[in-house]
Design a protein around this motif. Structure first.
Motif, PDB file in Angstrom:
ATOM      1  N   ALA A 551     -33.618  84.956 -24.577  1.00  0.00           N
ATOM      2  CA  ALA A 551     -33.759  86.402 -24.794  1.00  0.00           C
ATOM      3  C   ALA A 551     -34.632  87.057 -23.728  1.00  0.00           C
ATOM      4  O   ALA A 551     -34.356  88.188 -23.293  1.00  0.00           O
ATOM      5  CB  ALA A 551     -34.351  86.658 -26.175  1.00  0.00           C
ATOM      6  N   ARG A 552     -35.677  86.350 -23.273  1.00  0.00           N
ATOM      7  CA  ARG A 552     -36.577  86.946 -22.285  1.00  0.00           C
ATOM      8  C   ARG A 552     -35.891  87.121 -20.937  1.00  0.00           C
ATOM      9  O   ARG A 552     -36.108  88.124 -20.242  1.00  0.00           O
ATOM     10  CB  ARG A 552     -37.834  86.087 -22.142  1.00  0.00           C
ATOM     11  CG  ARG A 552     -38.684  86.012 -23.411  1.00  0.00           C
ATOM     12  CD  ARG A 552     -39.948  85.234 -23.184  1.00  0.00           C
ATOM     13  NE  ARG A 552     -40.852  85.932 -22.280  1.00  0.00           N
ATOM     14  CZ  ARG A 552     -41.953  85.372 -21.732  1.00  0.00           C
ATOM     15  NH1 ARG A 552     -42.234  84.114 -21.988  1.00  0.00           N
ATOM     16  NH2 ARG A 552     -42.727  86.080 -20.943  1.00  0.00           N
ATOM     17  N   THR A 555     -33.496  90.063 -21.276  1.00  0.00           N
ATOM     18  CA  THR A 555     -34.241  91.329 -21.238  1.00  0.00           C
ATOM     19  C   THR A 555     -34.669  91.671 -19.819  1.00  0.00           C
ATOM     20  O   THR A 555     -34.560  92.824 -19.384  1.00  0.00           O
ATOM     21  CB  THR A 555     -35.473  91.242 -22.147  1.00  0.00           C
ATOM     22  OG1 THR A 555     -35.053  90.986 -23.486  1.00  0.00           O
ATOM     23  CG2 THR A 555     -36.278  92.521 -22.104  1.00  0.00           C
ATOM     24  N   GLU A 596     -31.053  93.174 -31.082  1.00  0.00           N
ATOM     25  CA  GLU A 596     -32.154  93.040 -32.038  1.00  0.00           C
ATOM     26  C   GLU A 596     -33.506  93.121 -31.342  1.00  0.00           C
ATOM     27  O   GLU A 596     -34.477  93.587 -31.913  1.00  0.00           O
ATOM     28  CB  GLU A 596     -32.033  91.703 -32.779  1.00  0.00           C
ATOM     29  CG  GLU A 596     -30.830  91.608 -33.696  1.00  0.00           C
ATOM     30  CD  GLU A 596     -30.800  90.301 -34.463  1.00  0.00           C
ATOM     31  OE1 GLU A 596     -31.789  89.541 -34.357  1.00  0.00           O
ATOM     32  OE2 GLU A 596     -29.812  90.040 -35.151  1.00  0.00           O
ATOM     33  N   ASP A 597     -33.570  92.636 -30.111  1.00  0.00           N
ATOM     34  CA  ASP A 597     -34.827  92.566 -29.366  1.00  0.00           C
ATOM     35  C   ASP A 597     -35.223  93.962 -28.861  1.00  0.00           C
ATOM     36  O   ASP A 597     -34.467  94.598 -28.123  1.00  0.00           O
ATOM     37  CB  ASP A 597     -34.654  91.605 -28.189  1.00  0.00           C
ATOM     38  CG  ASP A 597     -35.924  91.437 -27.384  1.00  0.00           C
ATOM     39  OD1 ASP A 597     -36.908  90.927 -27.936  1.00  0.00           O
ATOM     40  OD2 ASP A 597     -35.909  91.823 -26.202  1.00  0.00           O
ATOM     41  N   GLU A 598     -36.399  94.444 -29.249  1.00  0.00           N
ATOM     42  CA  GLU A 598     -36.818  95.796 -28.872  1.00  0.00           C
ATOM     43  C   GLU A 598     -36.946  95.993 -27.364  1.00  0.00           C
ATOM     44  O   GLU A 598     -36.483  97.007 -26.829  1.00  0.00           O
ATOM     45  CB  GLU A 598     -38.133  96.161 -29.565  1.00  0.00           C
ATOM     46  CG  GLU A 598     -38.567  97.591 -29.251  1.00  0.00           C
ATOM     47  CD  GLU A 598     -39.860  97.973 -29.955  1.00  0.00           C
ATOM     48  OE1 GLU A 598     -40.681  98.674 -29.325  1.00  0.00           O
ATOM     49  OE2 GLU A 598     -40.042  97.576 -31.135  1.00  0.00           O
ATOM     50  N   THR A 600     -35.312  94.619 -25.031  1.00  0.00           N
ATOM     51  CA  THR A 600     -33.954  94.714 -24.472  1.00  0.00           C
ATOM     52  C   THR A 600     -33.362  96.094 -24.756  1.00  0.00           C
ATOM     53  O   THR A 600     -32.756  96.717 -23.869  1.00  0.00           O
ATOM     54  CB  THR A 600     -33.054  93.621 -25.071  1.00  0.00           C
ATOM     55  OG1 THR A 600     -33.636  92.334 -24.813  1.00  0.00           O
ATOM     56  CG2 THR A 600     -31.659  93.670 -24.459  1.00  0.00           C
TER      57      THR A 600
END
Length: 710
Positions: A551-552, A555, A596-598, A600
């Motif tokens: 995810a990182r 992003t 879902e990831d803010e 991103t």
């Protein structure tokens, strides 16, 4: 009448290459010549030998056919430590050329030479043989290693070194040979088995015992010439050489244990290592360059052990002396490389391990009864970070920057390794940049051979770390920003030499590129130059990373795109040319805005805020099945920053004239835009967000009323 010979001339036939060779050897054997003449003859012989390989391929007779054992003995005799440096250097080049040309025949001559010299067993023969071996080890290591392993050779050295009356030059020549033999691991175990005891006698000799024993010497014994000394008197040079060889041998305990079949005395050696390391540290301030070289080489091997790294790393005086030695060392010298090796050992972090690698290491440690595979606590990140701090405070960064342009490839990799470790601590990166680290790392990436993929990636990752945390406008005053882009882009693709992919370098490269794409300039006035260069070099890799499972990383890729599309040319070129690819890219950015990831969602919202200003892209956003719904989702978000991005996007969409503006109002109304923007205005506290939401809300309500009236 003139005589028959009048006016005639005799033309001498040109001398053959074989005759020239024999003539040169005859001159070298004469003796009593000036050093410059000897060096010149050796240089001419080296030239003939170097040309011989090519000429023999053309059918000419090789000159090695006239080089017998006496000729070889003559060349090797000029490798003697008692010869001037200029002669020895030229003799080394000549030896290299001979072995390259003579092949197997040359190897046989080398073997014959050593057997003959060792059988004569005079001090003079020992010196010549040992000095020749020292020169030959770097040239023909396998051949010399086989000779070292000849039955009886190494065991014979102890009695020679323990003679009641000894030659200091024999002792020194022998130790220099053993030092050269330690270049690789092949000879370590044998030297450990047969030589370690007498070397310890040389190193750790008690001066008090020596003085007391000297009173018992039989004064009527004949003493050998050329510096022979009584009893255990060892010259300082011999003690230093023995210490370096001993340290090289004892610094590799695991290999020794495997090769010997017995456990080396590492436990008892630990205290001796610490004593020797302290001795080496004191020698760093010696006036003698020879002593300093020995001290640096000894510490370079000693610091492979964690306890010595900790001892040296916490000695501020030693660190400062090492920095001064590095600053004054000749370029591409052994002294430079040795000093850099010490700093590299002091600052090296343990490699990152995946969970699977950690489990495998733990299983191996459990399976090993002695637990030797357990990591030493002195190598953990906390201890390394503290040593890095002390090394940095000693002034090593500026010294590394000054060496970066002139260093050899091997030294350059050491410089890169040190900067890589120093850059781990974020608060230090700005200082590294100020002291020239960016220029050194860019140069290293461009200079290191392309086949050395590992070192180049280390340089690129260190560069990425520095550039994450600094203002590019301050860093690139003297070099263009584009110079850093290629190294960073190289980290966006997997390392071809690695079994598993480490995504940390990729993440750091994306962050650094994002910083470069923030709009700073390097003085040329074109704020979009870096953005265009990044898109040209890396767009395909960036797009692929949008689908990364981490995810990182995903992003970071979106954040980079957000900065890249601040250039109108790039925004339109990537998202607004009406192609199927552009449509797919819009769909992907919208999907990221719904992640879902803010972080991103925030990055994707920023990108949408930039690209939605263009008619073609705005139409593409609105025609996506959930385009309006996703944007209004940003307006409803709990984060003020995300609501701001959403409000800017809808404001851009309804501000377009003609069909696009009309389509925007229709789509936003149909997706519940009035309610969403009402919530946005109520939740928000920032004037810019409230103003944008109210502006769009009015436009939507007007459009709704107009639609109802019609």
């Amino acid at each position: 009448m003139s005589s028959p010979g009048f006016g005639s001339s005799t033309v001498a036939e040109p001398m053959s290459r074989q005759d020239k060779t024999l003539l040169l050897f005859a001159r070298l054997m004469e003796g009593g010549k000036e050093d410059q003449e000897t060096a010149a003859d050796l240089a001419e012989l080296t030239k003939l030998l170097s040309e011989d390989h090519k000429l023999t391929k053309k059918g000419e007779k090789p000159i090695t056919s006239v080089i017998d054992i006496d000729c070889v003995d003559t060349i090797f005799g000029l490798l003697d430590m008692r010869q001037p440096d200029a002669v020895r250097a030229q003799a080394t080049l000549c030896t290299t050329a001979y072995l390259n040309t003579a092949g197997e025949e040359g190897h046989q001559k080398v073997t014959e030479f050593f057997h003959a010299r060792m059988q004569r067993a005079t001090y003079d023969d020992y010196i010549v043989a040992f000095c020749a071996a020292t020169a030959l080890f770097p040239i023909a290591y396998d051949l010399m290693a086989d000779l070292i392993h000849t039955e009886g050779f190494l065991p014979s050295l102890a009695p020679l070194m323990r003679r009641k009356f000894k030659s200091k030059k024999v002792e020194t020549a022998c130790l220099e040979m053993l030092q050269a033999a330690c270049l690789q691991m092949k000879c370590h175990a044998a030297i450990y088995k047969y030589c370690i005891d007498w070397m310890e006698e040389v190193i750790f000799e008690d001066p008090e015992d020596r003085v007391e024993t000297m009173w018992e010497i039989e004064t009527d014994l004949e003493i050998e010439e050329e510096g022979a000394g009584p009893l255990r008197r060892h010259c300082e040079k011999a003690r230093n050489l023995a210490a370096v060889v001993w340290m090289k041998i004892m610094a590799a305990p695991v290999q020794l244990a495997e090769d010997q079949g017995t456990e080396p005395r590492i436990e008892s050696a630990t205290s001796k290592m610490e004593i020797l390391s302290k001795r080496f540290a004191k020698m760093l301030s010696a006036d003698s360059e020879e002593f300093v070289q020995c001290a640096v080489e000894g510490l370079a091997f000693a610091t492979t052990r964690p306890n010595i790294r900790e001892q040296v790393g916490r000695d501020k005086d030693t660190l400062q002396r090492l920095v001064k030695i590095l600053e004054s060392a000749p370029a591409k010298s052994a002294l430079e490389y040795g000093t850099l090796s010490i700093f590299a050992h002091l600052t090296r972090y343990q490699p990152n391990e995946t969970e699977e690698q950690k489990r495998l290491r733990q299983l191996k440690a459990y399976a090993n009864a002695a637990g030797k595979l357990q990591p030493d606590p002195l190598t953990d990140d906390a201890h390394v970070a503290e040593r890095c701090r002390l090394v940095f405070e000693a002034g090593v960064a500026s010294a590394l920057s000054r060496r970066g342009n002139t260093a050899s490839a091997a030294s350059l990799f050491q410089i890169v390794s040190i900067l890589f470790s120093l850059s781990v601590t974020q608060s230090r990166r700005g200082q590294l940049a100020q002291q020239g680290a960016v220029r050194v790392l860019v140069n290293a990436w461009n200079t290191l051979p392309r086949k050395d993929e590992g070192p180049r990636r280390v340089a690129a990752q260190a560069l990425a770390r520095v550039l994450i945390s600094v203002n590019p406008q301050l860093v690139f005053a003297h070099i263009p920003e584009q110079a850093a882009i290629s190294p960073l882009v190289s980290l966006l693709v997997p390392d071809p030499t690695a079994e598993t992919r480490d995504l940390l370098p990729t993440f750091e490269a994306l962050m650094a590129l994002t910083n470069l794409a923030s709009g700073s300039t390097s003085g040329g006035g074109d704020e979009h130059a870096a953005r265009r260069a990044i898109v040209r070099a890396a767009w395909d890799a960036i797009e692929e990373l949008l689908f990364c499972s981490n995810a990182r990383v995903c992003t970071a890729a979106v954040e980079l795109i957000c900065n890249l599309v601040q250039d109108p040319e790039q925004a339109v070129g990537l998202f607004g040319d009406g192609s199927a690819k552009a449509s797919t890219r819009i769909k992907i950015i919208l999907a990221m805005a719904d992640a879902e990831d803010e972080p991103t969602r925030s990055a994707a919202g920023g990108a949408l805020a930039s690209i939605s200003m263009f008619d073609g892209i705005a139409r593409g956003i609105l025609t996506q099945p959930r385009g309006a719904e996703i944007i209004l989702g940003l307006c409803r978000d709990d984060s003020e920053g995300l609501r701001h991005r959403g409000a800017v996007v809808v404001d851009n969409l309804i501000s377009h004239e003609g069909d696009v503006g009309k389509l925007a109002k229709e789509k936003l109304l149909a997706a519940g835009g009035v309610l969403a923007l009402s919530e946005c205005a109520k939740k928000s506290r920032t004037p810019e967000v409230i103003q944008a939401a109210v502006h769009v809300l009015r436009a939507l309500l007007e459009g709704q009323n107009t639609s109802e009236a019609s």
